[in-house]
Design an enzyme around this catalytic site. Structure first.
Site, PDB file in Angstrom:
ATOM      1  N   SER A  47       0.837  -1.204   0.000  1.00 47.92           N
ATOM      2  CA  SER A  47       0.000   0.000   0.000  1.00 47.92           C
ATOM      3  C   SER A  47       0.869   1.251   0.000  1.00 47.92           C
ATOM      4  O   SER A  47       0.527   2.259  -0.620  1.00 47.92           O
ATOM      5  CB  SER A  47      -0.973  -0.003   1.179  1.00 47.92           C
ATOM      6  OG  SER A  47      -0.283  -0.166   2.396  1.00 47.92           O
ATOM      7  N   GLU A  48       2.026   1.214   0.690  1.00 50.65           N
ATOM      8  CA  GLU A  48       3.008   2.302   0.614  1.00 50.65           C
ATOM      9  C   GLU A  48       4.421   1.747   0.674  1.00 50.65           C
ATOM     10  O   GLU A  48       4.665   0.712   1.292  1.00 50.65           O
ATOM     11  CB  GLU A  48       2.840   3.332   1.749  1.00 50.65           C
ATOM     12  CG  GLU A  48       1.825   4.414   1.480  1.00 50.65           C
ATOM     13  CD  GLU A  48       0.432   4.047   1.925  1.00 50.65           C
ATOM     14  OE1 GLU A  48      -0.505   4.818   1.681  1.00 50.65           O
ATOM     15  OE2 GLU A  48       0.271   2.962   2.532  1.00 50.65           O
ATOM     16  N   THR A  49       5.322   2.481   0.034  1.00 50.07           N
ATOM     17  CA  THR A  49       6.760   2.241   0.146  1.00 50.07           C
ATOM     18  C   THR A  49       7.410   3.547   0.581  1.00 50.07           C
ATOM     19  O   THR A  49       7.076   4.618   0.064  1.00 50.07           O
ATOM     20  CB  THR A  49       7.348   1.769  -1.189  1.00 50.07           C
ATOM     21  OG1 THR A  49       6.765   0.509  -1.537  1.00 50.07           O
ATOM     22  CG2 THR A  49       8.860   1.601  -1.105  1.00 50.07           C
TER      23      THR A  49
END
EC number: 5.1.-.-
Length: 302
Positions: A47-49
């Site tokens: 979902s996020e990096t």
């Protein structure tokens, strides 16, 4: 020229691998372009990096940027936990406070070393209360979530709240209803453009677990995240929302609670939230959690 980057996959808000919320982290991101970061985030498909850059200013220790598979976002709770967990491991940090530059401003992060592991405490950004979702927009939202007005908690306004990355707060009565939600992601995406908010946090207040106040699910299809397993920038603003609307019980100007999320998709994790209150209004929000490294690798780019 060959460039080598330290790449981690870290599960946040848990100590158990393959649960909680996974985030990619690159701890030595200097030299990466926006295009490359977006490609890496899409490839990892978390979902996020988070991408950690060296500080260029004495006001902060690191600059952290956050990308979903489709776009950059100002800040992310679980990826902040993951980024500073990885940074603490690499630098063998003792208990300390560091500052990171984000799209939500320069904010403190507390690194707590305990039992040869780390707990990360994130101070969130400015508390802002946005629009109340009512009328036709509320009807569209309920249809998109496939719930009825009778499912909603009384006296809990559907409202946009932010501590850096805004979410719509939607309180419902039943944990059973929460776990059975099957939203229409396309309709939610279209509604996001209208209300100017990408995330929808549906939560139930429950006493089934004496230790857990909130169970929730967060949907953000407009930025490529149909469902986020465990969301710091949903539960933090929720704490502010509960205080602001006088729906919270607390002592000594501190409201603390635990939230459990990710149960419906098999990635449960627990977030601890602390809201500092002054004159019956929330003035500061902190979230904290554990993390675990799933794997560490090396990304090689030409």
């Amino acid at each position: 020229m060959i460039r080598k980057y330290n790449l981690y996959q870290i599960d946040s808000f848990t100590k158990e691998k393959f649960t909680g919320n996974p985030a990619g982290v690159i701890t030595n991101a200097d030299g990466l372009t926006d295009y490359e970061m977006q490609k890496i985030a899409r490839e990892l498909n978390n979902s996020e990096t988070a991408f950690i850059f060296s500080s260029k200013d004495e006001r902060y220790d690191a600059w952290v940027r956050f990308f979903t598979p489709t776009s950059e976002v100002p800040i992310c709770g679980h990826a902040t936990i993951a980024a500073h967990y990885a940074r603490a491991i690499e630098n063998n940090l003792e208990t300390s406070r560091v500052y990171h530059k984000t799209g939500a401003g320069i904010l403190p992060v507390d690194v707590i070393k305990e039992n040869d592991d780390y707990k990360i405490i994130m101070t969130q950004g400015k508390i802002e209360f946005g629009s109340v979702i009512d009328g036709e927009k509320k009807e569209k939202l309920l249809r998109a979530l496939n719930i009825e007005k009778s499912d909603l908690l009384e006296n809990y306004k559907i409202q946009i709240v932010s501590t850096g990355h805004s979410k719509v707060m939607i309180g419902i009565k039943s944990l059973k209803t929460l776990n059975k939600l099957q939203p229409n992601y396309d309709v939610l995406s279209k509604l996001s453009k209208i209300i100017k908010c990408n995330g929808y946090y549906v939560f139930a207040v429950t006493s089934e677990d004496s230790d857990i106040l909130i169970h929730g699910r967060m949907f953000a299809p407009a930025i490529g995240i149909n469902e986020d397993p465990v969301t710091g920038n949903a539960n933090g603003p929720l704490g502010a929302y509960l205080v602001h609307h006088k729906l919270a019980c607390y002592d000594n100007s501190i409201f603390k609670f635990k939230a459990k999320q990710g149960e419906a998709i098999g990635r449960q994790g627990i977030i601890e939230v602390e809201v500092r209150v002054d004159k019956e209004e929330p003035v500061e929000v902190k979230i904290s959690g554990n993390a675990v490294v799933v794997f560490k690798s090396e990304l090689v780019l030409n």
